[in-house]
Write an enzyme that holds these catalytic residues in place. Structure first.
Site, short mmCIF file in Angstrom:
data_model
loop_
_atom_site.label_atom_id
_atom_site.label_comp_id
_atom_site.label_asym_id
_atom_site.label_seq_id
_atom_site.Cartn_x
_atom_site.Cartn_y
_atom_site.Cartn_z
N CYS A 73 20.86 40.41 -19.95
CA CYS A 73 21.28 40.13 -18.58
C CYS A 73 22.68 39.55 -18.51
CB CYS A 73 20.30 39.17 -17.90
SG CYS A 73 18.63 39.79 -17.82
N HIS A 127 23.76 34.29 -12.85
CA HIS A 127 22.70 35.28 -13.03
C HIS A 127 21.50 34.80 -12.21
CE1 HIS A 127 19.88 38.03 -14.60
NE2 HIS A 127 19.29 37.19 -15.43
N ASN A 185 15.15 39.40 -10.22
CA ASN A 185 16.10 39.44 -11.34
C ASN A 185 16.45 40.90 -11.63
OD1 ASN A 185 17.32 39.51 -13.83
ND2 ASN A 185 15.86 38.13 -14.83
O1 UT7 Z 1 17.12 37.35 -17.22
C1 UT7 Z 1 16.46 36.50 -18.08
C2 UT7 Z 1 15.03 36.66 -17.95
N1 UT7 Z 1 14.04 35.75 -17.75
C3 UT7 Z 1 14.01 34.54 -17.17
O2 UT7 Z 1 14.97 33.95 -16.78
C4 UT7 Z 1 12.69 33.91 -17.05
C5 UT7 Z 1 12.67 32.47 -17.46
N2 UT7 Z 1 11.35 31.90 -17.24
C6 UT7 Z 1 10.87 31.62 -16.00
O3 UT7 Z 1 11.54 31.84 -15.00
C7 UT7 Z 1 9.52 30.97 -15.89
O4 UT7 Z 1 9.11 30.54 -17.17
C8 UT7 Z 1 8.43 31.92 -15.28
C9 UT7 Z 1 8.73 32.14 -13.81
C10 UT7 Z 1 8.40 33.22 -16.03
C11 UT7 Z 1 7.07 31.25 -15.37
O5 UT7 Z 1 7.10 29.99 -14.72
P1 UT7 Z 1 6.50 28.70 -15.47
O6 UT7 Z 1 6.63 27.58 -14.51
O7 UT7 Z 1 7.20 28.59 -16.79
O8 UT7 Z 1 4.99 29.10 -15.60
P2 UT7 Z 1 4.12 29.16 -16.94
O9 UT7 Z 1 4.52 30.34 -17.75
O10 UT7 Z 1 4.13 27.81 -17.57
O11 UT7 Z 1 2.68 29.44 -16.36
C12 UT7 Z 1 2.01 28.46 -15.56
C13 UT7 Z 1 0.68 29.02 -15.12
C14 UT7 Z 1 -0.12 29.65 -16.26
O12 UT7 Z 1 -1.49 29.38 -16.01
P3 UT7 Z 1 -2.23 28.18 -16.76
O13 UT7 Z 1 -2.12 28.51 -18.24
O14 UT7 Z 1 -1.49 26.95 -16.39
O15 UT7 Z 1 -3.62 28.25 -16.22
C15 UT7 Z 1 0.13 31.12 -16.11
O16 UT7 Z 1 -0.93 31.92 -16.62
O17 UT7 Z 1 0.90 30.08 -14.19
C16 UT7 Z 1 0.20 31.26 -14.61
N3 UT7 Z 1 0.96 32.40 -14.16
C17 UT7 Z 1 0.81 32.91 -12.94
N4 UT7 Z 1 -0.01 32.58 -11.91
C18 UT7 Z 1 0.10 33.31 -10.78
C19 UT7 Z 1 1.91 33.11 -14.83
N5 UT7 Z 1 2.39 34.08 -14.04
C20 UT7 Z 1 1.72 34.00 -12.86
C21 UT7 Z 1 1.77 34.71 -11.65
N6 UT7 Z 1 0.95 34.32 -10.64
N7 UT7 Z 1 2.62 35.73 -11.46
#
Ligand code: UT7
Length: 332
Positions: free
Chosen positions: A116, A257, A287
């Site tokens: 990205c 970004h 994104n």
């Molecule tokens: O261009 C570069 C590319 N990428 C990025 O910049 C992404 C960088 N990362 C992020 O933006 C964040 O880490 C995410 C948005 C991907 C995830 O947010 P987070 O606050 O880090 O969530 P998490 O991965 O810690 O997940 C928290 C909870 C989990 O459930 P449990 O284990 O707490 O029960 C996930 O399974 O949220 C759950 N979860 C969702 N729930 C509803 C993960 N995705 C989803 C979803 N809807 N879409």
């Protein structure tokens, strides 16, 4: 003595597909909700490219708009660089497909892959050709159709991405105070596994097995990328300021970004910038990888947010891992 040349942005353009997928639409396909997506990412909806179109189609439209904005004919372009992680195909380069469609008959053309951060890498690269006097005009394009490599049944990634393209026309001018003042590009291949698409290349060529295993989908360790990202854009901005002999107070606009509003907010906090000095559109588009910075730049420019002489910092991070930025004085 020959005057030193600077690379100046003289035109911007962007293209977004018509089809919109909202968070509520996604909540009907996977176990997620509008509330989760909005509060964790800031995204409300994203654009999705029609099935019969490809990344080059979006790049051509964005490039045409940038050329029109610059008042330039494609035949005058010396160089086309397309930053993308979703080229039409492995080869020929998407830049060559764009070159032919635009009628940029004398242009050299190549693709650049830096996750990205691709557009920022491409802008810095093209600027070198102009500053050395090798070329006078370049088209720098960032375009991606991440919908093509998204696993639409994986809620941890499918809610994040969208499709689009953005472009700028760069021209060489003898004006030391304007245009691109400096660039800062970094990479850490040790984090490559955190965001990648394992299938399709020479290590794991496409096969029935690779498709069945889902190896042609993007995979991401969201939390680790998040930790890296909150540091990366702030660090890039601070390095750029130091390199150019400028301070935080000199920044008129940050164009980051657009991956997650929490990552953008962290960069603002690190730089001590108020929210009115950043342009974001990730609520509408998600994104868009290489397209996110040039689309934001084009939208902000067309909305009249920049004035001649404004200091802009473009900063990004992405797969590689890569990160970096470009500092420029707006000259339009
Ligand atoms: O261009 C570069 C590319 N990428 C990025 O910049 C992404 C960088 N990362 C992020 O933006 C964040 O880490 C995410 C948005 C991907 C995830 O947010 P987070 O606050 O880090 O969530 P998490 O991965 O810690 O997940 C928290 C909870 C989990 O459930 P449990 O284990 O707490 O029960 C996930 O399974 O949220 C759950 N979860 C969702 N729930 C509803 C993960 N995705 C989803 C979803 N809807 N879409």
């Amino acid at each position: 003595m020959k005057e030193p040349m600077k690379a100046v942005i003289t035109g911007t353009g962007s293209y977004l597909p018509d089809k919109i997928i909202t968070n509520d639409d996604l909540a009907q396909q996977v176990d997620t909700s509008d509330e989760w997506i909005r509060t964790r990412t800031g995204i409300r909806e994203r654009r999705i490219l029609a099935e019969d179109r490809a990344t080059s189609d979006m790049c051509v439209e964005a490039a045409k708009r940038a050329l029109e904005d610059a008042g330039m004919d494609a035949a005058g372009v010396d160089l086309i660089v397309v930053a993308t992680v979703t080229p039409d195909m492995f080869f020929p380069a998407t830049a060559c497909l764009v070159q032919e469609r635009l009628g940029a008959v004398k242009a050299a053309a190549f693709d650049l892959s830096a996750g990205c951060t691709g557009f920022v890498y491409a802008l810095a690269t093209a600027a070198q050709f102009l500053e050395t006097g090798m070329y006078r005009t370049a088209l720098v394009i960032g375009g991606d159709a991440l919908s093509r490599i998204t696993n639409w049944s994986d809620r941890s990634t499918c809610v994040l991405f969208g499709d689009g393209a953005g472009a700028v026309v760069l021209e060489a001018v003898a004006d030391p105070g304007n245009g691109i003042l400096g660039s800062y590009l970094r990479a850490d291949g040790g984090g490559g596994h955190l965001l990648h698409m394992p299938g399709g290349g020479s290590r794991c060529p496409a096969s029935g097995e690779s498709v069945a295993k889902g190896l042609h989908y993007l995979r991401m360790d969201g939390q680790e990328v998040f930790k890296f990202a909150v540091k990366a854009m702030g660090e890039a901005a601070l390095h750029l300021l130091e390199q150019c002999g400028l301070s935080r107070e000199d920044i008129d606009f940050l164009i980051p970004h657009q991956a997650n509003i929490r990552i953008v907010d962290a960069a603002l906090k690190r730089l001590g910038l108020s929210p009115d000095r950043v342009y974001t559109n990730l609520d509408k588009y998600g994104n868009m990888s290489c397209a996110s910075v040039p689309v934001a730049l084009d939208e902000a420019a067309r909305a009249g947010r920049f004035h001649k002489g404004h200091l802009l910092l473009l900063v990004a991070f992405g797969a590689g891992l890569t990160w970096g930025g470009v500092a420029l004085r707006w000259a339009k």
